[in-house]
Design an enzyme around this catalytic site. Structure first.
Site, PDB file in Angstrom:
ATOM      1  N   TYR A   1     -13.855 -11.218  -1.144  1.00 52.99           N
ATOM      2  CA  TYR A   1     -12.684 -10.914  -0.217  1.00 52.99           C
ATOM      3  C   TYR A   1     -12.763 -10.373   0.916  1.00 52.99           C
ATOM      4  O   TYR A   1     -13.664  -9.400   0.943  1.00 52.99           O
ATOM      5  CB  TYR A   1     -11.813  -9.851  -1.011  1.00 52.99           C
ATOM      6  CG  TYR A   1     -10.142  -9.518  -0.396  1.00 52.99           C
ATOM      7  CD1 TYR A   1      -9.340 -10.450  -0.336  1.00 52.99           C
ATOM      8  CD2 TYR A   1     -10.238  -8.617   0.491  1.00 52.99           C
ATOM      9  CE1 TYR A   1      -8.126 -10.315   0.078  1.00 52.99           C
ATOM     10  CE2 TYR A   1      -9.401  -8.216   1.160  1.00 52.99           C
ATOM     11  CZ  TYR A   1      -8.094  -9.074   0.978  1.00 52.99           C
ATOM     12  OH  TYR A   1      -6.949  -8.964   1.647  1.00 52.99           O
TER      13      TYR A   1
ATOM     14  N   ARG B   1       5.250  -6.816  -3.852  1.00 50.04           N
ATOM     15  CA  ARG B   1       5.852  -6.585  -2.179  1.00 50.04           C
ATOM     16  C   ARG B   1       6.734  -7.295  -1.636  1.00 50.04           C
ATOM     17  O   ARG B   1       6.662  -8.433  -1.872  1.00 50.04           O
ATOM     18  CB  ARG B   1       4.558  -6.060  -1.263  1.00 50.04           C
ATOM     19  CG  ARG B   1       3.639  -7.345  -0.994  1.00 50.04           C
ATOM     20  CD  ARG B   1       2.621  -6.980  -0.142  1.00 50.04           C
ATOM     21  NE  ARG B   1       2.002  -8.071   0.300  1.00 50.04           N
ATOM     22  CZ  ARG B   1       0.749  -7.862   1.217  1.00 50.04           C
ATOM     23  NH1 ARG B   1       0.489  -6.916   1.663  1.00 50.04           N
ATOM     24  NH2 ARG B   1      -0.076  -8.924   1.251  1.00 50.04           N
TER      25      ARG B   1
ATOM     26  N   ARG C   1      -5.477  11.467   2.984  1.00 44.87           N
ATOM     27  CA  ARG C   1      -5.330  12.020   4.278  1.00 44.87           C
ATOM     28  C   ARG C   1      -4.426  13.218   4.516  1.00 44.87           C
ATOM     29  O   ARG C   1      -3.332  13.148   4.031  1.00 44.87           O
ATOM     30  CB  ARG C   1      -4.696  11.051   5.380  1.00 44.87           C
ATOM     31  CG  ARG C   1      -5.637   9.654   5.706  1.00 44.87           C
ATOM     32  CD  ARG C   1      -5.075   8.793   6.766  1.00 44.87           C
ATOM     33  NE  ARG C   1      -5.583   7.803   6.770  1.00 44.87           N
ATOM     34  CZ  ARG C   1      -5.492   6.569   7.481  1.00 44.87           C
ATOM     35  NH1 ARG C   1      -4.231   6.665   7.905  1.00 44.87           N
ATOM     36  NH2 ARG C   1      -5.984   5.478   7.465  1.00 44.87           N
TER      37      ARG C   1
ATOM     38  N   ARG D   1     -13.009   4.369  -4.421  1.00 43.01           N
ATOM     39  CA  ARG D   1     -12.837   5.586  -3.902  1.00 43.01           C
ATOM     40  C   ARG D   1     -11.023   5.475  -3.429  1.00 43.01           C
ATOM     41  O   ARG D   1     -10.632   4.425  -3.557  1.00 43.01           O
ATOM     42  CB  ARG D   1     -13.494   5.869  -2.764  1.00 43.01           C
ATOM     43  CG  ARG D   1     -13.202   4.958  -1.528  1.00 43.01           C
ATOM     44  CD  ARG D   1     -14.146   5.568  -0.019  1.00 43.01           C
ATOM     45  NE  ARG D   1     -13.811   4.499   0.926  1.00 43.01           N
ATOM     46  CZ  ARG D   1     -12.854   4.776   1.763  1.00 43.01           C
ATOM     47  NH1 ARG D   1     -12.276   5.970   1.581  1.00 43.01           N
ATOM     48  NH2 ARG D   1     -12.883   4.018   2.746  1.00 43.01           N
TER      49      ARG D   1
ATOM     50  N   GLU E   1       6.261 -11.392  -2.964  1.00 37.15           N
ATOM     51  CA  GLU E   1       5.047 -11.758  -3.383  1.00 37.15           C
ATOM     52  C   GLU E   1       4.806 -11.450  -4.772  1.00 37.15           C
ATOM     53  O   GLU E   1       4.920 -10.459  -5.366  1.00 37.15           O
ATOM     54  CB  GLU E   1       4.064 -11.019  -2.400  1.00 37.15           C
ATOM     55  CG  GLU E   1       2.640 -11.704  -2.487  1.00 37.15           C
ATOM     56  CD  GLU E   1       1.795 -10.793  -1.560  1.00 37.15           C
ATOM     57  OE1 GLU E   1       0.805 -10.033  -1.862  1.00 37.15           O
ATOM     58  OE2 GLU E   1       1.946 -10.873  -0.431  1.00 37.15           O
TER      59      GLU E   1
ATOM     60  N   ASP F   1     -11.583  -9.319   4.767  1.00 40.92           N
ATOM     61  CA  ASP F   1     -10.638  -9.081   5.800  1.00 40.92           C
ATOM     62  C   ASP F   1     -10.760 -10.158   6.887  1.00 40.92           C
ATOM     63  O   ASP F   1     -11.721 -10.551   7.213  1.00 40.92           O
ATOM     64  CB  ASP F   1     -10.562  -7.574   6.316  1.00 40.92           C
ATOM     65  CG  ASP F   1      -9.969  -6.762   5.352  1.00 40.92           C
ATOM     66  OD1 ASP F   1      -8.855  -7.075   4.550  1.00 40.92           O
ATOM     67  OD2 ASP F   1     -10.456  -5.673   5.426  1.00 40.92           O
TER      68      ASP F   1
ATOM     69  N   ARG G   1      -7.545 -14.260  -9.075  1.00 43.96           N
ATOM     70  CA  ARG G   1      -6.234 -14.281  -9.106  1.00 43.96           C
ATOM     71  C   ARG G   1      -5.261 -14.946  -8.119  1.00 43.96           C
ATOM     72  O   ARG G   1      -5.875 -15.192  -6.879  1.00 43.96           O
ATOM     73  CB  ARG G   1      -5.683 -12.652  -9.034  1.00 43.96           C
ATOM     74  CG  ARG G   1      -6.054 -11.969 -10.353  1.00 43.96           C
ATOM     75  CD  ARG G   1      -5.117 -12.199 -11.326  1.00 43.96           C
ATOM     76  NE  ARG G   1      -3.847 -11.646 -11.327  1.00 43.96           N
ATOM     77  CZ  ARG G   1      -2.925 -11.858 -12.188  1.00 43.96           C
ATOM     78  NH1 ARG G   1      -3.101 -12.692 -13.067  1.00 43.96           N
ATOM     79  NH2 ARG G   1      -1.599 -11.165 -12.222  1.00 43.96           N
TER      80      ARG G   1
END
Length: 371
Positions: free
Chosen positions: A350, A282, A178, A174, A302, A352, A251
């Site tokens: 992955y 970034r 906002r 998705r 990066e 957080d 990666r």
């Protein structure tokens, strides 16, 4: 080595440190080892003239889990940093996540209704795609041309090192939109950075725990395994089993740190560079994580790269082929009653940071408290 340990913990990252803290609290003897020369895994911060440099990329803690938030704040107070990244595309800066500030600059719209109509107009061009065959089709169906080509296509192709048409559609399940003028990237209830950096969190968790740095588990595996009842392993699961079922793909990233004798380089902690012609994804300016007012600054570029086995693995390639390989390793690990797995490498996912803490606390309840 004469000491008998309850747990040998391989790695000193966040998952390992949360478990070690609770194990010590329960009176267990733990030995932690890490092949690096510092604690903390990828959340380690290097002090560069009073600026805490996130050595392995930006780490911004965010969660809606109150238990997790209270737990980490019991070791170090977190500040009120709010992640509001920018995206640079063709030398124009746009706000992320996609919100009314983004839509206003991109399309010249002013109201949420105008933005929704423009977005729907863009989507309609791809309404005929019923089942997207790849990431490009999935993204175009979700957002249309303008957002896809300005913000997603080239950035994603840089990040993954392959065409968006070769990437699976599930990578973009998705796209959050906002329709307010709100640049807060996360929707979580709590968000911030430890005051004084992540080292304070790790040092608090590991106070009184025996740690040996510069120690590669695989160089001493047979010897180390003999001195612990149980091993908690947080490294690469395929390496643990000597690649018996194949090599798992990742990666990688490389980081170029630079100290600049100017007060402020970009005015924001994180700026993404969307174009393929810019080799990095970034630039991070670390002082903004802690509202620093030093007369100089430190930035980090990066760069995404292929994982070679010699550099650091960061992002698992969770496609069908790799997940089939991982499931074989997981099945074998589950048969070993003296082995625990934890963290993004051992679990090939992955996470957080809040996910990592939450997963470690679940293991603590199961392993130490039999809950």
């Amino acid at each position: 080595m004469d000491i008998k340990y309850d747990y040998l913990i391989v790695g000193t990252g966040l998952f390992a440190s949360v478990f070690a803290y609770h194990a010590k609290k329960m009176g267990k003897k733990c030995l932690m080892i890490d092949k690096r020369s510092h604690l903390g895994g990828n959340i380690y911060c290097e002090d560069v003239d009073s600026i805490n440099v996130h050595k392995y990329g930006a780490h911004i803690f965010h969660t809606s889990n109150k238990e997790v938030w209270q737990f980490v704040n019991s070791f170090v107070e977190f500040n009120r940093f709010t992640n509001s990244p920018l995206a640079n595309y063709k030398e124009v800066l746009y706000n992320l996540p996609f919100n009314m500030n983004t839509f206003s600059k991109l399309w010249g719209v002013e109201t949420p209704q105008q933005a929704k109509e423009k977005l729907e107009e863009q989507r309609q061009r791809y309404a005929h795609i019923e089942t997207p065959a790849n990431l490009e089709e999935q993204a175009l169906k979700l957002c249309g041309d303008d957002i896809y080509y300005a913000f997603i296509k080239e950035y994603t192709e840089k990040q993954w090192g392959r065409s968006a048409k070769e990437l699976p559609a599930f990578i973009i399940k998705r796209i959050p939109f906002r329709f307010t003028y709100d640049n807060n990237y996360f929707n979580d209830d709590y968000q911030g950075i430890p005051k004084g950096g992540y080292n304070k969190l790790i040092n608090g968790l590991l106070e009184g725990v025996e740690v040996k740095l510069n120690t590669n588990y695989f160089d001493h595996k047979a010897e180390l395994d003999k001195f612990a009842d149980t091993v908690l392993f947080t490294g690469r699961i395929d390496e643990l089993f000597n690649y018996e079922f194949g090599v798992l793909e990742y990666r990688s990233l490389s980081f170029e740190h630079e100290r600049l004798d100017i007060e402020d380089f970009q005015g924001n902690a994180v700026v993404n560079y969307n174009e393929r012609s810019v080799p990095y994804t970034r630039i991070i300016e670390h002082k903004h994580f802690e509202f620093g007012n030093q007369p100089f600054t430190v930035i980090t570029r990066e760069y995404p790269s292929e994982f070679t086995g010699k550099n650091e693995p960061y992002y698992p390639v969770n496609d069908d082929k790799n997940m089939q390989i991982y499931s074989k390793y997981k099945e074998k690990a589950d048969l070993n009653g003296k082995l625990l797995l934890g963290g993004r490498l051992a679990q090939y996912a992955y996470f957080d940071m809040d996910d990592t803490v939450e997963a470690a606390l679940r293991l603590v309840k199961k392993e130490l408290y039999n809950l």
